[in-house]
Design a protein around this motif. Sequence first.
Motif, PDB file in Angstrom:
ATOM      1  N   GLU A 162       0.941  -1.296   0.178  1.00 56.49           N
ATOM      2  CA  GLU A 162      -0.018  -0.001  -0.051  1.00 56.49           C
ATOM      3  C   GLU A 162       0.823   1.430  -0.121  1.00 56.49           C
ATOM      4  O   GLU A 162       1.732   1.451   0.885  1.00 56.49           O
ATOM      5  N   MET A 163       0.660   2.243  -0.765  1.00 54.70           N
ATOM      6  CA  MET A 163       1.275   3.482  -0.987  1.00 54.70           C
ATOM      7  C   MET A 163       0.566   4.711  -0.759  1.00 54.70           C
ATOM      8  O   MET A 163      -1.039   4.648  -1.168  1.00 54.70           O
ATOM      9  N   THR A 164       0.872   5.741  -0.461  1.00 50.52           N
ATOM     10  CA  THR A 164       0.042   7.034  -0.271  1.00 50.52           C
ATOM     11  C   THR A 164      -0.250   7.649  -1.687  1.00 50.52           C
ATOM     12  O   THR A 164       0.576   7.673  -2.517  1.00 50.52           O
ATOM     13  N   HIS A 165      -1.529   7.978  -1.842  1.00 40.74           N
ATOM     14  CA  HIS A 165      -1.967   8.528  -3.018  1.00 40.74           C
ATOM     15  C   HIS A 165      -1.623   7.527  -4.408  1.00 40.74           C
ATOM     16  O   HIS A 165      -1.107   7.832  -5.290  1.00 40.74           O
ATOM     17  N   GLU A 166      -1.881   6.258  -4.089  1.00 40.52           N
ATOM     18  CA  GLU A 166      -1.679   5.326  -5.014  1.00 40.52           C
ATOM     19  C   GLU A 166      -2.800   5.321  -6.129  1.00 40.52           C
ATOM     20  O   GLU A 166      -3.921   5.413  -5.740  1.00 40.52           O
ATOM     21  N   ASN A 167      -2.420   4.980  -7.259  1.00 41.50           N
ATOM     22  CA  ASN A 167      -3.473   4.985  -8.246  1.00 41.50           C
ATOM     23  C   ASN A 167      -3.572   3.565  -8.680  1.00 41.50           C
ATOM     24  O   ASN A 167      -2.588   2.927  -9.506  1.00 41.50           O
ATOM     25  N   LEU A 168      -4.498   3.028  -8.270  1.00 39.70           N
ATOM     26  CA  LEU A 168      -4.564   1.434  -8.315  1.00 39.70           C
ATOM     27  C   LEU A 168      -4.800   0.890 -10.130  1.00 39.70           C
ATOM     28  O   LEU A 168      -4.430   0.056 -10.555  1.00 39.70           O
ATOM     29  N   SER A 169      -5.767   1.984 -10.714  1.00 44.11           N
ATOM     30  CA  SER A 169      -5.903   1.528 -11.983  1.00 44.11           C
ATOM     31  C   SER A 169      -4.142   1.644 -12.946  1.00 44.11           C
ATOM     32  O   SER A 169      -4.203   0.494 -13.758  1.00 44.11           O
ATOM     33  N   GLU A 170      -3.526   2.429 -12.510  1.00 43.50           N
ATOM     34  CA  GLU A 170      -2.039   2.545 -13.324  1.00 43.50           C
ATOM     35  C   GLU A 170      -1.551   1.372 -13.078  1.00 43.50           C
ATOM     36  O   GLU A 170      -0.307   0.650 -13.397  1.00 43.50           O
ATOM     37  N   LEU A 171      -1.511   0.704 -11.629  1.00 40.23           N
ATOM     38  CA  LEU A 171      -0.836  -0.243 -10.944  1.00 40.23           C
ATOM     39  C   LEU A 171      -1.244  -1.675 -12.096  1.00 40.23           C
ATOM     40  O   LEU A 171      -0.369  -2.303 -12.114  1.00 40.23           O
ATOM     41  N   VAL A 172      -2.669  -1.821 -12.000  1.00 41.73           N
ATOM     42  CA  VAL A 172      -2.956  -3.009 -12.703  1.00 41.73           C
ATOM     43  C   VAL A 172      -2.643  -2.905 -14.189  1.00 41.73           C
ATOM     44  O   VAL A 172      -2.548  -4.063 -14.841  1.00 41.73           O
ATOM     45  N   ILE A 173      -2.649  -1.815 -14.732  1.00 45.67           N
ATOM     46  CA  ILE A 173      -2.377  -1.587 -16.168  1.00 45.67           C
ATOM     47  C   ILE A 173      -0.691  -2.104 -16.196  1.00 45.67           C
ATOM     48  O   ILE A 173      -0.451  -2.951 -17.210  1.00 45.67           O
ATOM     49  N   ASP A 224       9.158  -6.459 -10.777  1.00 37.28           N
ATOM     50  CA  ASP A 224       8.652  -6.631 -12.159  1.00 37.28           C
ATOM     51  C   ASP A 224       7.717  -5.344 -12.542  1.00 37.28           C
ATOM     52  O   ASP A 224       7.512  -5.044 -14.010  1.00 37.28           O
ATOM     53  N   ILE A 225       7.019  -4.619 -11.633  1.00 30.65           N
ATOM     54  CA  ILE A 225       6.260  -3.619 -12.181  1.00 30.65           C
ATOM     55  C   ILE A 225       6.755  -2.171 -11.605  1.00 30.65           C
ATOM     56  O   ILE A 225       5.881  -1.262 -11.485  1.00 30.65           O
ATOM     57  N   CYS A 226       8.084  -1.959 -11.749  1.00 32.21           N
ATOM     58  CA  CYS A 226       8.726  -0.767 -11.210  1.00 32.21           C
ATOM     59  C   CYS A 226       8.233  -0.182  -9.946  1.00 32.21           C
ATOM     60  O   CYS A 226       8.107   1.035  -9.754  1.00 32.21           O
ATOM     61  N   ILE A 227       8.085  -1.214  -8.662  1.00 35.95           N
ATOM     62  CA  ILE A 227       7.948  -0.440  -7.402  1.00 35.95           C
ATOM     63  C   ILE A 227       9.256  -0.403  -6.860  1.00 35.95           C
ATOM     64  O   ILE A 227       9.858  -1.592  -6.478  1.00 35.95           O
ATOM     65  N   THR A 228       9.622   0.679  -6.284  1.00 33.04           N
ATOM     66  CA  THR A 228      10.860   0.693  -5.614  1.00 33.04           C
ATOM     67  C   THR A 228      10.919  -0.013  -3.954  1.00 33.04           C
ATOM     68  O   THR A 228       9.780  -0.351  -3.439  1.00 33.04           O
ATOM     69  N   GLY A 229      11.877  -0.338  -3.631  1.00 34.73           N
ATOM     70  CA  GLY A 229      11.908  -1.107  -2.097  1.00 34.73           C
ATOM     71  C   GLY A 229      12.663  -2.490  -2.551  1.00 34.73           C
ATOM     72  O   GLY A 229      12.678  -3.101  -3.467  1.00 34.73           O
ATOM     73  N   GLU A 230      12.427  -3.315  -1.318  1.00 38.08           N
ATOM     74  CA  GLU A 230      12.678  -4.849  -1.286  1.00 38.08           C
ATOM     75  C   GLU A 230      11.615  -5.367  -2.038  1.00 38.08           C
ATOM     76  O   GLU A 230      10.548  -5.283  -1.856  1.00 38.08           O
ATOM     77  N   PRO A 231      12.239  -6.421  -3.082  1.00 34.88           N
ATOM     78  CA  PRO A 231      11.239  -7.031  -3.933  1.00 34.88           C
ATOM     79  C   PRO A 231      10.288  -7.950  -3.099  1.00 34.88           C
ATOM     80  O   PRO A 231      10.773  -8.528  -2.271  1.00 34.88           O
ATOM     81  N   ARG A 232       8.786  -7.877  -3.435  1.00 33.17           N
ATOM     82  CA  ARG A 232       8.061  -8.655  -2.690  1.00 33.17           C
ATOM     83  C   ARG A 232       7.221  -9.506  -3.701  1.00 33.17           C
ATOM     84  O   ARG A 232       6.845  -8.927  -4.687  1.00 33.17           O
ATOM     85  N   ARG A 233       6.893 -10.652  -3.534  1.00 33.66           N
ATOM     86  CA  ARG A 233       5.917 -11.407  -4.200  1.00 33.66           C
ATOM     87  C   ARG A 233       4.655 -11.151  -4.172  1.00 33.66           C
ATOM     88  O   ARG A 233       3.793 -10.577  -3.295  1.00 33.66           O
ATOM     89  N   ILE A 234       3.986 -10.868  -5.643  1.00 39.10           N
ATOM     90  CA  ILE A 234       2.777 -10.532  -5.689  1.00 39.10           C
ATOM     91  C   ILE A 234       2.004 -11.573  -6.376  1.00 39.10           C
ATOM     92  O   ILE A 234       2.328 -12.408  -7.057  1.00 39.10           O
ATOM     93  N   TYR A 235       0.768 -11.953  -5.836  1.00 38.03           N
ATOM     94  CA  TYR A 235      -0.047 -13.227  -6.203  1.00 38.03           C
ATOM     95  C   TYR A 235      -1.386 -12.578  -7.009  1.00 38.03           C
ATOM     96  O   TYR A 235      -2.113 -11.669  -6.407  1.00 38.03           O
ATOM     97  N   VAL A 236      -1.736 -13.171  -7.949  1.00 38.29           N
ATOM     98  CA  VAL A 236      -2.888 -12.862  -8.954  1.00 38.29           C
ATOM     99  C   VAL A 236      -3.647 -14.177  -9.240  1.00 38.29           C
ATOM    100  O   VAL A 236      -3.004 -15.010  -9.746  1.00 38.29           O
ATOM    101  N   ASN A 237      -4.730 -14.052  -8.614  1.00 38.59           N
ATOM    102  CA  ASN A 237      -5.768 -15.406  -8.618  1.00 38.59           C
ATOM    103  C   ASN A 237      -6.990 -15.084  -9.003  1.00 38.59           C
ATOM    104  O   ASN A 237      -7.510 -14.010  -9.150  1.00 38.59           O
TER     105      ASN A 237
END
Length: 337
Positions: A195-206, A267-280
């Motif tokens: 979770e990030m402050t002022h995040e744009n979820l539409s851009e993230l899923v794109i 993989d989606i250019c989020i800075t910081g320590e890499p964390r696994r993302i799950y899509v189901n």
Amino acid sequence: MKPARTPPSKTQGFDSTSDNTDRDTDGVNVGRRTKRKRDEIYEDSMKSFMDEMKSLFSTFSGNQNEKLSQLQTSVQTITNQNSSLHAKLTSMESSISELRSEITSVQQEYQNMNTRIKEIESDITDMKQSLEYTSAEQKDLNNKIKSFENNSNISEKMKSEIEDLHTTISILKSEIMEQQQRDRLLNLEITGLPEMTHENLSELVIKLAKYAEVELVPEDIVHVTRVQPRKNTAGRPKAIVLKLKKRIIKDNILAGIRKKRGLSTEDICITGEPRRIYVNEHLTVDNKLLYKKCREAAKTSGCKYVWIKNCLIFMRKDDNSKSMNIKNDLDIKKVWE
């Protein structure tokens, strides 16, 4: 001027004195006749006048008598009308008296009704208390039934009926779960995305779709939001639910991520320590628990395949067996039959 009258001559043998006397007598007689005639004319006039006056008085008296008769008739009519009006007023007074009596009776009935309503309210209160007591009795009865189910002395018939009831409940529950799951057929659930402050979820899923080699535009997104978990876990971000307009886009995203063999924040250019993302697939809570049970059963019983497709759970014992759609706990047992 009248001509002078020639006096008679004395040789005619007439006495002058006698002649004068005769003339005086003639004058008197003429005067009497004239007066008598004048009196007769006066009497005739007076008689005519009196007759006329009598006629007028007679006519006037007749008119007055007729008007008096009409007046008497009008007075009699008014008297009759007054009598009728008086009778009507008397009748109205009687009706008003009866109406007052009825109003008094209605008021009394209203008071009686209020008393009855209070009695009914009291009865309802008693009924509520009785229902509460009955509910407590019902709960106690349910507990006894559960106790009887565990008792080895329960007849086989009762056990069969209880099993049938459990089966019916499972079927109904399965139908409800299927309907809820169909409503999520176009959804994807994304977990592990920080979770990030002022995040744009539409851009993230794109960006996520782009990584899966799927071209996604904002118009393809019905809505995207983070959802509150049933149980908060420290350090775990809220899951994201994405609803798309077309199922083929959802299937392509899932296939693309599986092809990449995983996804991380890097993989989606989020800075910081890499964390696994799950899509189901976006499963209901009940289906998530059912899927968990399927995987546990597969581990303990040696089932080779467990997977999800189009929000449906499937199991396959081995390469030689058929795949089975798992809808409830009973279906898990059928895999080994």
